[in-house]
Design a protein around this motif. Structure first.
Motif, PDB file in Angstrom:
ATOM      1  N   LEU A  91      36.114 -33.124  72.343  1.00 42.64           N
ATOM      2  CA  LEU A  91      34.991 -34.064  72.251  1.00 42.64           C
ATOM      3  C   LEU A  91      34.612 -34.600  73.633  1.00 42.64           C
ATOM      4  O   LEU A  91      33.428 -34.657  73.988  1.00 42.64           O
ATOM      5  N   LEU A  92      35.608 -34.969  74.418  1.00 45.64           N
ATOM      6  CA  LEU A  92      35.348 -35.494  75.760  1.00 45.64           C
ATOM      7  C   LEU A  92      34.699 -34.430  76.636  1.00 45.64           C
ATOM      8  O   LEU A  92      33.750 -34.707  77.372  1.00 45.64           O
ATOM      9  N   ARG A  93      35.196 -33.216  76.536  1.00 44.02           N
ATOM     10  CA  ARG A  93      34.647 -32.149  77.372  1.00 44.02           C
ATOM     11  C   ARG A  93      33.231 -31.788  76.943  1.00 44.02           C
ATOM     12  O   ARG A  93      32.364 -31.526  77.783  1.00 44.02           O
ATOM     13  N   MET A  94      32.976 -31.771  75.645  1.00 41.77           N
ATOM     14  CA  MET A  94      31.643 -31.455  75.149  1.00 41.77           C
ATOM     15  C   MET A  94      30.612 -32.451  75.673  1.00 41.77           C
ATOM     16  O   MET A  94      29.551 -32.065  76.191  1.00 41.77           O
ATOM     17  N   ILE A  95      30.925 -33.733  75.569  1.00 43.88           N
ATOM     18  CA  ILE A  95      29.981 -34.770  75.987  1.00 43.88           C
ATOM     19  C   ILE A  95      29.822 -34.781  77.501  1.00 43.88           C
ATOM     20  O   ILE A  95      28.708 -34.902  78.021  1.00 43.88           O
ATOM     21  N   SER A  96      30.920 -34.643  78.225  1.00 42.30           N
ATOM     22  CA  SER A  96      30.865 -34.652  79.692  1.00 42.30           C
ATOM     23  C   SER A  96      30.070 -33.462  80.222  1.00 42.30           C
ATOM     24  O   SER A  96      29.263 -33.590  81.150  1.00 42.30           O
ATOM     25  N   ASN A  97      30.305 -32.282  79.650  1.00 41.54           N
ATOM     26  CA  ASN A  97      29.554 -31.092  80.066  1.00 41.54           C
ATOM     27  C   ASN A  97      28.066 -31.265  79.811  1.00 41.54           C
ATOM     28  O   ASN A  97      27.225 -30.910  80.640  1.00 41.54           O
ATOM     29  N   ASN A  98      27.730 -31.815  78.661  1.00 38.96           N
ATOM     30  CA  ASN A  98      26.330 -32.008  78.297  1.00 38.96           C
ATOM     31  C   ASN A  98      25.642 -32.968  79.260  1.00 38.96           C
ATOM     32  O   ASN A  98      24.526 -32.709  79.735  1.00 38.96           O
ATOM     33  N   ILE A  99      26.311 -34.079  79.576  1.00 38.70           N
ATOM     34  CA  ILE A  99      25.744 -35.061  80.508  1.00 38.70           C
ATOM     35  C   ILE A  99      25.592 -34.452  81.893  1.00 38.70           C
ATOM     36  O   ILE A  99      24.573 -34.647  82.571  1.00 38.70           O
ATOM     37  N   GLY A 100      26.609 -33.710  82.335  1.00 37.72           N
ATOM     38  CA  GLY A 100      26.552 -33.080  83.654  1.00 37.72           C
ATOM     39  C   GLY A 100      25.391 -32.114  83.778  1.00 37.72           C
ATOM     40  O   GLY A 100      24.674 -32.091  84.788  1.00 37.72           O
ATOM     41  N   GLN A 101      25.181 -31.300  82.739  1.00 38.95           N
ATOM     42  CA  GLN A 101      24.091 -30.322  82.768  1.00 38.95           C
ATOM     43  C   GLN A 101      22.727 -30.997  82.780  1.00 38.95           C
ATOM     44  O   GLN A 101      21.852 -30.666  83.593  1.00 38.95           O
ATOM     45  N   ILE A 102      22.530 -31.968  81.882  1.00 39.46           N
ATOM     46  CA  ILE A 102      21.246 -32.665  81.819  1.00 39.46           C
ATOM     47  C   ILE A 102      20.974 -33.407  83.123  1.00 39.46           C
ATOM     48  O   ILE A 102      19.842 -33.454  83.608  1.00 39.46           O
ATOM     49  N   SER A 103      22.025 -33.973  83.712  1.00 40.38           N
ATOM     50  CA  SER A 103      21.862 -34.700  84.977  1.00 40.38           C
ATOM     51  C   SER A 103      21.373 -33.779  86.083  1.00 40.38           C
ATOM     52  O   SER A 103      20.453 -34.133  86.836  1.00 40.38           O
ATOM     53  N   TYR A 104      21.981 -32.614  86.196  1.00 38.02           N
ATOM     54  CA  TYR A 104      21.548 -31.701  87.247  1.00 38.02           C
ATOM     55  C   TYR A 104      20.117 -31.228  87.014  1.00 38.02           C
ATOM     56  O   TYR A 104      19.306 -31.164  87.950  1.00 38.02           O
TER      57      TYR A 104
END
Length: 413
Positions: A290-303
């Motif tokens: 769950l932590l990795r899913m949300i963190s990856n999603n935020i990182g991608q959208i941020s970039y």
């Protein structure tokens, strides 16, 4: 003054004798953040006092008639769902007495406290009933950006990168800070293009943030707090829950498009291909996925947001991060992967207190930014009373963004 000692009650006499000078609040959907200044009487500088250690450091007080106070800017947080714990702390420390007295009607005065966030509206009556004080509400985004700008421009080693278990401080030239993307990860995620003091625009965001992690985590595990869930995720293995590229390609990489066999192809995807019930999966593995899913999603959208506006600098803030190594590393890897190494994720020492710092600074009489800028001529602008080691073991609540302070000076009222 060390706020950790204050919590034990050992400094209650000092607090009651006027050592707490000012308080500002940022009450969000998940957490209530406090920033307050404490001073020592012997550090008060006025025209009637002997030579000041502040003046000896090169700080001039000529632009103001107020005394200069040496002390510490302190940081504290509480879960908003436990707002009464926050109120009890404020009462025990007498922090509400550090507000500003303003006339409410002819012949009367009321104490006001600077506050921001949705809770400044939601809990205004509660503060009035409990302490007889009024919350002077400041715009949430204004405070967030003002706090970030102030910390990045004046605090030594405020920004750092973290990837592959390597933490590296980033030197920030305040003359070359703007523009940048500020990604604030609270209950939800706001992405703000910052171009200068008071110059900003919210350009993107996502509802999948810290509240999502905590909400789903609470439903899927037996964790009772955000920090417990975060600690649980550290002990887990997301490969037991996630479907990887190697699971699809028989253990092989998909090298043609640059995907290794260990790349996540589908978060929680393994659960659909296995004949197992939810109870067959370990809570720590679920929390990690769950932590990795949300963190990856935020990182991608941020970039992608930074790319849209041609921004190379991305600063992440908000209490979702908690300086948790795995969270920071996941965000960094996502930004690095999607940018092909052209952009870097950067983090802030005071990640969760941006809004509270901005609310504190909205009381112009304190002149915090002016004083620290002047200090920079002779010495580093501040000294942090904490440091972040490079271990991957997450720190506990009492050591993580809870009891910290910055050595600084402010103008008195």
């Amino acid at each position: 003054m060390d706020p950790r000692r204050a919590e034990t009650g050992k400094n209650s006499d000092q607090i009651q004798s006027g050592h707490v000078y000012h308080l500002a609040l940022d009450i969000g959907g998940s957490l209530a953040k406090l920033v307050y200044f404490t001073k020592n009487d012997e550090h008060i500088v006025g025209s009637e006092k002997k030579k000041s250690p502040v003046k000896a450091s090169g700080i001039s007080n000529s632009s103001r008639n107020s005394p200069v106070l040496n002390g510490r800017l302190n940081f504290k947080k509480f879960e908003t769902s436990k707002i009464n714990d926050c109120l009890e702390f404020i009462n025990s420390m007498k922090l509400h007495l550090g507000g500003c007295q303003q006339p409410e009607s002819p012949g009367s005065q009321t104490i006001t406290i600077k506050a921001t966030g949705g809770g400044a509206y939601k809990y205004a009556d509660l503060f009035k009933e409990k302490f007889g004080i009024s919350l002077d509400k400041e715009d949430e985004m204004d405070c967030l950006v003002a706090g970030a700008n102030f910390l990045l421009e004046t605090i030594h080693q405020e920004a750092f990168t973290y990837m592959g278990n390597q933490k590296q401080f980033v030197w920030i030239d305040k003359n070359d800070l703007y523009p940048y993307l500020l990604v604030n990860i609270g209950s939800g995620v706001g992405m703000i293009k910052v171009e200068g003091d008071g110059k900003f625009e919210r350009v993107s965001g996502t509802s999948i943030g810290g509240g999502t992690f905590w909400g789903l985590g609470k439903l899927l595990t037996k964790c009772k707090s955000f920090d417990e869930l975060l600690d649980l995720s550290y002990r887990g293995n997301n490969r037991a829950v996630d479907m990887l590229v190697g699971d699809i390609y028989g253990g092989m990489d998909y090298s043609k498009i640059g995907l290794s066999s260990t790349t996540i192809a589908s978060s929680f995807g393994r659960a659909i291909s296995e004949n197992k019930e939810r109870d067959d999966y370990k809570p720590e593995d679920i929390a990690r996925s769950l932590l990795r899913m949300i963190s990856n999603n935020i990182g991608q959208i941020s970039y992608l947001t930074a790319l849209r506006f041609g921004l190379k600098r991305i600063f992440f803030g908000g209490f979702f991060i908690r300086r948790h190594p795995f969270t920071m590393d996941t965000l960094s890897v996502a930004v690095n992967f999607w940018s092909k190494g052209e952009a870097k994720a950067m983090f802030l020492q005071h990640e969760g207190f941006l809004g509270a710092v901005g609310a504190f600074m909205s009381s112009d009489k304190h002149g915090l930014k002016e004083l620290l800028a002047n200090q920079k001529v002779e010495r580093p602008p501040s000294k942090l009373s904490f440091s972040l080691d490079q271990t991957q073991v997450p720190q506990q609540d009492g050591e993580l963004n809870g009891d910290e302070s910055i050595e600084c000076s402010v103008y008195g009222a």
